[in-house]
Scaffold this motif. Structure first.
Motif, PDB file in Angstrom:
ATOM      1  N   ALA A 170       2.909   6.753   2.241  1.00  0.00           N
ATOM      2  CA  ALA A 170       1.882   7.429   1.452  1.00  0.00           C
ATOM      3  C   ALA A 170       2.275   8.855   1.100  1.00  0.00           C
ATOM      4  O   ALA A 170       1.975   9.345   0.017  1.00  0.00           O
ATOM      5  CB  ALA A 170       0.559   7.425   2.211  1.00  0.00           C
ATOM      6  N   LYS A 184       2.912   0.242   6.121  1.00  0.00           N
ATOM      7  CA  LYS A 184       3.233   0.839   4.826  1.00  0.00           C
ATOM      8  C   LYS A 184       2.703   2.248   4.686  1.00  0.00           C
ATOM      9  O   LYS A 184       3.040   2.953   3.752  1.00  0.00           O
ATOM     10  CB  LYS A 184       2.643  -0.025   3.699  1.00  0.00           C
ATOM     11  N   ARG A 185       1.839   2.644   5.607  1.00  0.00           N
ATOM     12  CA  ARG A 185       1.160   3.911   5.398  1.00  0.00           C
ATOM     13  C   ARG A 185       2.111   5.108   5.447  1.00  0.00           C
ATOM     14  O   ARG A 185       1.813   6.148   4.904  1.00  0.00           O
ATOM     15  CB  ARG A 185       0.056   4.100   6.428  1.00  0.00           C
ATOM     16  N   ALA A 240       6.877  -3.647   5.579  1.00  0.00           N
ATOM     17  CA  ALA A 240       7.109  -2.531   4.679  1.00  0.00           C
ATOM     18  C   ALA A 240       8.572  -2.443   4.287  1.00  0.00           C
ATOM     19  O   ALA A 240       9.073  -1.371   3.958  1.00  0.00           O
ATOM     20  CB  ALA A 240       6.651  -1.238   5.347  1.00  0.00           C
ATOM     21  N   LEU A 291      -0.823   2.025  -0.400  1.00  0.00           N
ATOM     22  CA  LEU A 291      -0.174   2.426   0.851  1.00  0.00           C
ATOM     23  C   LEU A 291      -1.156   2.989   1.863  1.00  0.00           C
ATOM     24  O   LEU A 291      -0.871   2.984   3.064  1.00  0.00           O
ATOM     25  CB  LEU A 291       0.896   3.485   0.541  1.00  0.00           C
ATOM     26  N   LEU A 327       9.703  -0.557   1.140  1.00  0.00           N
ATOM     27  CA  LEU A 327       9.168   0.777   0.923  1.00  0.00           C
ATOM     28  C   LEU A 327      10.132   1.653   0.124  1.00  0.00           C
ATOM     29  O   LEU A 327       9.740   2.363  -0.801  1.00  0.00           O
ATOM     30  CB  LEU A 327       8.868   1.424   2.280  1.00  0.00           C
TER      31      LEU A 327
END
Lengths: 413, 1006
Positions: A172, A168-169, A114, A162, A117
């Motif tokens: 979100a 990567k969440r 990520a 995401l 990001l």
């Protein structure tokens, strides 16, 4: 626009390309952010835009090297967007940026970690801001603004990217907040519901795991939604969370939160200190708070009228209007206290006539029927304890706590 | 190849129209021809179908129906059966035919539809058509046979018209061969058109003569036409050899020979029929017995079909002249008058043929007939049963027989029915609606031949039996195709003259010397007459088709080559025509199953087209339909080229979308064309034919141009309808096709209409209906001015008065856009309504906030707005006293909106009171506070007591506890009431939200 020689333009473009590719290959997110942050109007980006306007054939430069052409699609759209952005063609800039964003998201999806990001955040932010600007342009040209809506669907797509199990969440919630901003701007807040549902119910998300700033923003917006729904306790919880967790140095943010939290607290019977209103420049609430303290119905109505536009726009007008009942309660309490002083034996009997007289002093001309109506409502809503004897036109107050305080509970319906 | 051949052949046949159409594209030509034919051709199709049907019947019905025709059809069917091998192709062509039929049907609608169907069926015969046709056909056959038997003789007389039919059959053949039914169709169209749909054929082939022929045809043709249908069938059979088609085309001019040829191939060899066969068949048609013979030989049967077609076409044409224009109705009507029986029969035949067709056909006609008869019987019954789907086809058949007619929609062939059901139902309705005109036709139909005579007599559209006999005789004398051609021309002239002299029905045709046919042989004259009739028929049909066709255009028809191509084309047609999903579905099915399914789709589309036409008819009447037909024909032409591609793409959703958009575009264009056509007289068939042709040509040009343009590039302003209707009253009917200027009222008339509504003493339903029609006319003409605002305001107020919130909402949303556009009106009054509505009924805080924030300081000074804001405040605070005071002082219609909240407010108030007040509250106080005295009450004693009663009643129904004190005053026992109060279920709740609107009013309205 300063003159830029062809060679200089070539140099700048190549430099940008190099930096972009370096940033990607070294996973240098902050550099990447700087390279993509249009709205920062940073000098390097502006000079690059000038260079692009001079050196039209930037795509050949991209094709020149395998290193660049790997991200050829992304870079070509960035250049086109930047070029249009520089010359003020915001609609074109948006369209190119939209293509870039799509390509970037596609690329981002392929990166396992990520690391990018932050760069994705920048992209989400830029697309929303660009869309707003483009819409402003479109509106001034008499065309229908639709870019923000399009940006909303792109953001939704990013959210989908995401919302997974991987690292990567945590991004979100940022996207969710951008979506909230978009939807609130568009006036389609009902669209927020689906995002909220997935944030609050999906197991992959642990709310505490998200970055604090996103949590604050999220709580702010969901709190506002609760205000719309007149669900004051929930709004209180969310907005209080936002207030407690937001950066205390960001006064503007605090003020934004308080703008909603104050009316919510008021309707729960909690009156803020004057300093708070003063410190955060919330003077529009000053009179209302005073009216509540004094039971001055006239003052409340004046205050509402004075700031009607503002309250209507922020959506707290109806909330504040409902404070009227609390003002009545306060007024009754004052009459009761007054009466207690003069005639303690019959203090718990409030004559409707007397109430009407008090209201007349406040320039509220009401006949007995109307006063009776208001008293029935107050009793019904449990703001006054007692009963109304219709025949004798008297409100008989309970001997114990005739004017119960709300104490954080909403007025019963 | 086939296409090309067809086109070429066609060109020879119909130099003018056919050539044009065909000439345009070899492959496309067919399509074009279709399109053209659709307008005019459609009729031909119908004719074809009729013919086919007739043919089928022919075997059976020939004797029954138009004996001559039936034989033809029978042969046709038989031939088709033989052709089965080629069926795929033929089926495709059949579909195409069907599609065309549909378009054609519009004019003749019902009859033509059935015919088309049957045609399709015929074409299918080659492949699977027979099956489909069989379904419908059988029914028709049954009916037809019955009628047919008697009629046949008379119809035989009409040979000329039959000749026209042959051309149809030719078309059929072409489709079969080509699969590019298009080519065939085109040829057929020409012929058919000439015969049935004057427009196409007439325009190209014998416009002038056609007219004459038409008249003649009308009289004779009708009967004959059915046979034509049979011919078509045979022609379909003929499909096998493209060459035949060409021949057919050429022959078409000489209908007989051509038709026969195709038939022969198609049918089997039946009769190498071509010319000789045709000629034979023609005569044969006259005699049922002959029909059988013809059956044995396809050619004869073909001839017969032609006749039937002509007949059908004639009737249609004549009928079209009448207001009947509505597609289905008209079709029925048309058919009913002259061909009615025939047409219907053809469908039946077709249906039957599918079922039994092959065997029946193959067997001698008589045998077939027998077989068919049973089938027919069945089919008839089936028709009755499943009138909807088949009705259209059947309707044609029904036309033949009054019984059938009555049953009209009888054609419930399962397949067709499934597709057509909706349409059929409509058809039924239409038929019923059309009953006046249709009924007669039907009657005549039911009366087989005799009836035909009568019908012919009664109905101008139909030709006298004697005239038919005369034509038949003339044709019988023809030795070869050429003779027939010339004979046809001569006959047309004769009939035309007779028509002009008004001696059509008075002249003793039985004694009329055949020499009168003059110049050419009688046969020639007959053939010409057939052409004419076909043309007449075609013109009406075409228009309907064109409407659909536009859609078709959207689809590319590049792929016709495949065996299924014809089917594809048909499917395409369907698609185009329908724009409906069904068509696409059918296409897909067709592809999979080949012939049969396509046919069905075709039928469906046909049905659909019929339905639409019918609706139109309702709206505009005959003239409008005619115009429509033209437009449709144009569109058909354009579409043809696309068919192949359309076929290919039909399945995809994308294609569907495109089709839809195209169809919309076409509709608009059609509307435009209609506008052009406005000047044309509705009823003057002959005159119309010419004008129609001209319009069709114009339209086709427009289409060609527009076809290459993107929808976005179309200048909609130029296409905006300008109404010409001067009627002040007009019922509202939801448009299902492009608006017809003839039924649209211009602005000044609308203004009068609005005043009429405002002054009207009738009930809300009437006013609502009228206002909706005014709104529709305004929308259609894109009028956005103070009148528009006034209409919507009036309607909104009336809706409020009647408590019709859905209608009110519609009006309000329109008004919002109008006011936003700067149109002046009572914007503040409606801003107040809007505020009240949100406050009282939608209860959406955000909406309320935004609408409040939109009000300027200026706005808030308006009395109505101020009132609305006060009401809002009263409601949000629950101040019932204030609410009911405001209720009494409400300006405008504000009280109407408040009315709808009164119940809730009262309940709330009593709830408050019973919880807060002790021990009792006098009911009189409640009466006073909660507005039970009525808003207008002046406080007189009488009203006071009335209010008391109302209040007591209300309290009781809400569970309140009432006691009486020593003085006899009624009191509300608050403590008891506080726990027993409830909100009763509204007893008189109705779905439309207003008990004031009597349900029965709604039913009577619809």
């Amino acid at each position: 626009m300063a003159y830029v020689s062809m060679g200089e333009a070539h140099r700048r473009i190549t430099e940008y390309l190099n930096r972009f590719c370096d940033a990607v290959s070294y996973q240098d997110s902050s550099t990447l952010c700087r390279l993509l942050s249009f709205s920062s109007n940073s000098p390097p980006l502006l000079s690059l835009a000038d260079a692009l306007n001079v050196f039209q054939d930037s795509s050949s430069l991209i094709r020149q090297s395998d290193r660049f052409s790997e991200y050829g699609e992304i870079l070509a759209h960035v250049f086109r967007s930047l070029q249009s952005y520089r010359v003020g063609n915001l609609v074109e800039a948006y369209l190119a940026f939209d293509k870039f964003a799509n390509a970037f998201v596609q690329e981002f999806r392929n990166w396992e970690s990520a690391w990018a990001l932050e760069a994705l955040y920048v992209v989400c932010y830029e697309i929303r801001v660009l869309a707003e600007k483009a819409d402003k342009d479109l509106t001034s040209n008499g065309k229908s603004p639709e870019k923000l809506k399009a940006a909303g669907s792109l953001l939704m797509k990013v959210f989908g990217v995401l919302a997974g199990k991987g690292p990567k969440r945590v991004g979100a919630l940022y996207v969710t907040c951008q979506l909230f901003k978009t939807y609130f701007k568009l006036g389609t807040v009902n669209l927020c519901r689906s995002v909220i549902r997935s944030i609050e119910t999906a197991r992959i998300f642990d709310f505490e795991e998200f970055p604090r700033r996103d949590k604050v923003t999220y709580m702010y917006y969901t709190g506002r939604l609760e205000v719309f729904n007149e669900n004051f306790p929930a709004a209180d919880t969310k907005l209080s969370y936002a207030l407690q967790n937001c950066n205390p140095k960001r006064e503007r943010n605090i003020r934004m939160i308080l703008k909603y939290l104050v009316p919510v607290k008021l309707s729960l019977g909690i009156i803020p200190k004057d300093e708070l209103l003063r410190n955060y420049n919330l003077h529009e609430y000053t009179k209302i708070v005073q009216a509540l303290r004094k039971g001055d119905l006239r003052l409340l109505r004046h205050a509402l009228q004075e700031h009607e536009d503002r309250f209507l726009r922020s959506g707290v007008y109806l909330v504040l209007e409902k404070l009227e009942l609390q003002v009545y309660q306060r007024l009754m309490k004052k009459i009761y206290i007054n009466q207690k002083l003069s005639d303690p034996a019959r203090a718990h009997q409030l004559k409707l006539e007397g109430i009407a007289k008090a209201l007349r002093w406040l320039d509220m001309d009401m006949d007995l029927d109307e006063v009776e109506c208001i008293m029935t409502i107050l009793i019904y809503k449990n703001l006054v304890k007692g009963y109304l004897a219709h025949k004798s036109k008297v409100v008989v107050l309970s001997k114990q706590d005739p004017f119960p305080k709300l104490n954080g509970k909403p007025v019963s319906s | 190849m086939n296409h090309g051949g067809n086109t070429q052949a066609v060109a020879p046949m119909d130099p003018n129209s056919i050539e044009n159409r065909y000439g345009v594209d070899g492959s496309q030509t067919q399509k074009y021809s279709y399109q053209y034919s659709t307008g005019s051709e459609s009729a031909p199709w119908t004719g074809h179908s009729v013919e086919n049907q007739a043919v089928e019947n022919g075997n059976y019905s020939n004797s029954n129906y138009y004996h001559p025709q039936p034989t033809g059809p029978a042969t046709g069917n038989v031939q088709e059966i033989p052709n089965t091998v080629s069926f795929t192709i033929s089926s495709t062509s059949g579909t195409a035919n069907v599609a065309q039929d549909y378009s054609g049907y519009t004019p003749y609608q019902t009859s033509s539809d059935p015919h088309n169907y049957s045609n399709t069926g015929y074409s299918n015969y080659y492949s699977g058509y027979q099956q489909q046709p069989s379904q419908s056909y059988p029914q028709p056959v049954g009916a037809y046979q019955n009628t047919g038997a008697p009629q046949p003789l008379s119809s035989f007389q009409n040979p000329g018209s039959y000749a026209g039919t042959p051309s149809y059959s030719g078309t059929y053949y072409n489709p079969a061969d080509y699969q590019t039914a298009g080519g065939y169709q085109s040829t057929n169209y020409n012929n058919q058109t000439a015969g049935s749909y004057p427009s196409t054929n007439y325009s190209n082939q014998t416009p002038a003569s056609n007219q004459g022929n038409y008249t003649d045809y009308t009289s004779n043709p009708y009967q004959n036409y059915t046979p034509d249908a049979a011919n078509t069938h045979s022609s379909t059979i003929a499909t096998t050899p493209p060459v035949h088609y060409q021949q057919n085309y050429q022959q078409w001019t000489e209908y007989y020979s051509q038709t026969e040829v195709p038939c022969a191939p198609g049918t089997e060899k039946l009769s190498t029929p071509t010319t000789s066969a045709y000629s034979q068949s023609f005569p044969v048609p006259g005699v049922t017995s002959e029909m059988p013979a013809s059956n044995s030989q396809p050619a004869p049967s073909y001839v017969q079909p032609w006749r039937p077609e002509t007949d059908s076409s004639h009737p249609p044409s004549q009928q079209p002249g009448a207001a009947v224009s509505t597609s289905n109705d008209t079709y029925w009507m048309h058919q009913a008058p002259s061909l009615q029986a025939h047409h219907p029969v053809p469908p039946q035949n077709n249906y039957q043929s599918p079922l039994e067709t092959k065997p029946l056909y193959e067997t001698p006609f008589q045998g077939h007939q027998r077989a068919t008869y049973p089938q027919e019987m069945n089919s008839q019954s089936s028709f009755h049963q499943a009138p909807l789907g088949y009705r259209q086809p059947t309707q044609t058949a029904p036309l033949v027989d009054s019984q059938r007619v009555s049953k009209v929609q009888i054609p419930t062939n399962p397949r067709i029915a499934s597709n057509l059901p909706s349409g059929f139902t409509k058809m039924d309705k239409d038929s019923t609606a059309a009953s006046a005109a249709q009924a007669p036709a039907y009657v005549s139909v039911s009366m087989p031949k005799p009836k035909d005579h009568t019908t012919a007599m009664s109905d101008p559209g139909t030709f006298p039996k004697s005239l038919r006999g005369f034509v038949e005789r003339a044709f019988a004398r023809c030795k070869d195709d050429k003779e027939k051609e010339s004979c046809e021309v001569a006959l047309r002239k004769i009939v035309k003259k007779a028509k002009e002299d008004n001696t059509l029905y008075t002249r003793d045709w039985d004694t009329e010397p055949l020499s009168t046919v003059t110049t050419t042989n009688v046969t020639n004259s007959e053939s010409s007459s057939a052409q004419l009739s076909s043309l007449q028929n075609k013109s009406p049909t075409r228009r309907p088709k064109s409407r659909w066709e536009p859609l078709v255009e959207g689809k590319p028809f590049v792929k016709p080559a495949s065996t299924f191509s014809s089917a594809v084309k048909f499917g395409v047609w369907n698609h185009q025509n329908e724009n409906n999903k069904k068509s696409s579905e059918s296409f897909q099915k067709v592809d999979a199953a080949t012939g049969f399914k396509p046919t069905y789709s075709g039928q469906n589309s046909a049905k659909k087209s019929f339905q639409r036409p019918v609706k139109r008819q309702r709206f505009s009447g005959g003239a409008a339909t005619a115009i429509d037909d033209e437009a449709s024909s144009d569109s058909d032409k354009d579409l043809t080229p696309y068919y192949s591609s359309a076929m290919a793409l039909a399945g995809s959703a994308e294609e569907k979308k495109r089709r839809d958009s195209r169809s919309k575009r076409f509709e608009k264009i059609q509307g435009h064309s209609r506008g052009n056509d406005l000047t044309k007289p509705k009823n003057a068939n002959v005159g119309n034919l010419h004008s129609r042709r001209a319009t069709a040509l114009r339209l086709s040009k427009v289409f060609d141009e527009s076809g290459s343009r993107a929808v976005e590039d179309i200048d909609w302003d130029a296409l905006t309808v300008k109404g010409t209707c001067q009627e002040i009253e007009k019922r509202y009917l939801r448009l299902t096709s492009a608006p017809d200027p003839a039924t649209v009222r211009p602005e000044d008339v609308l203004e009068k209409a609005l005043i009429m509504v405002q002054d009207s003493q009738k009930n809300y339903l009437f006013k609502c209906d009228q206002l909706k029609s005014i709104r529709q006319d305004l929308t259609v003409q894109r009028i956005h001015n103070h009148l528009t605002a006034k209409v919507y305001e009036t309607h909104a107020r009336l809706a409020l008065e009647a408590g019709d919130l859905p209608e009110y909402n519609q009006c309000l949303s329109q008004l919002k856009t109008l006011y936003a556009e700067g149109v002046e009106g009572c914007s503040l009054e409606f801003a107040a309504y809007s505020l009240l509505y949100i406050t009282l009924h939608s209860n959406n805080n955000r909406e309320l906030l935004s609408s409040m924030s939109r009000l300027s300081e200026e706005d808030k000074k308006d009395e109505a707005v101020r009132h609305a804001l006060s009401v809002r405040a009263a409601v949000t605070s629950g101040n019932y006293v204030m609410f009911f005071r405001l209720y009494k002082t409400a300006p405008n219609m504000n009280s109407c909106l408040m009315d709808l909240y009164v119940e809730k407010m009262r309940y709330k108030a009593v709830n408050f009171m019973s919880r807060s007040c002790r021990p009792t509250i006098p009911v009189s106080y409640i009466v006073q506070v909660l507005g039970f005295t009525g808003a207008a009450s002046e406080g007189t004693d009488e009203k006071e007591t009335d209010g008391m009663e109302d209040c007591l009643e209300w309290l009781k129904t809400h569970g309140a506890n009432i006691i009486t004190d020593s003085n006899g005053d009624m009191l509300l026992d608050t403590k008891a009431t506080s726990t027993s109060l409830f909100m009763p279920e509204p007893e008189d709740a109705v779905a439309h939200g207003d008990r004031n609107l009597d349900v029965n009013d709604f039913f009577t309205r619809t």
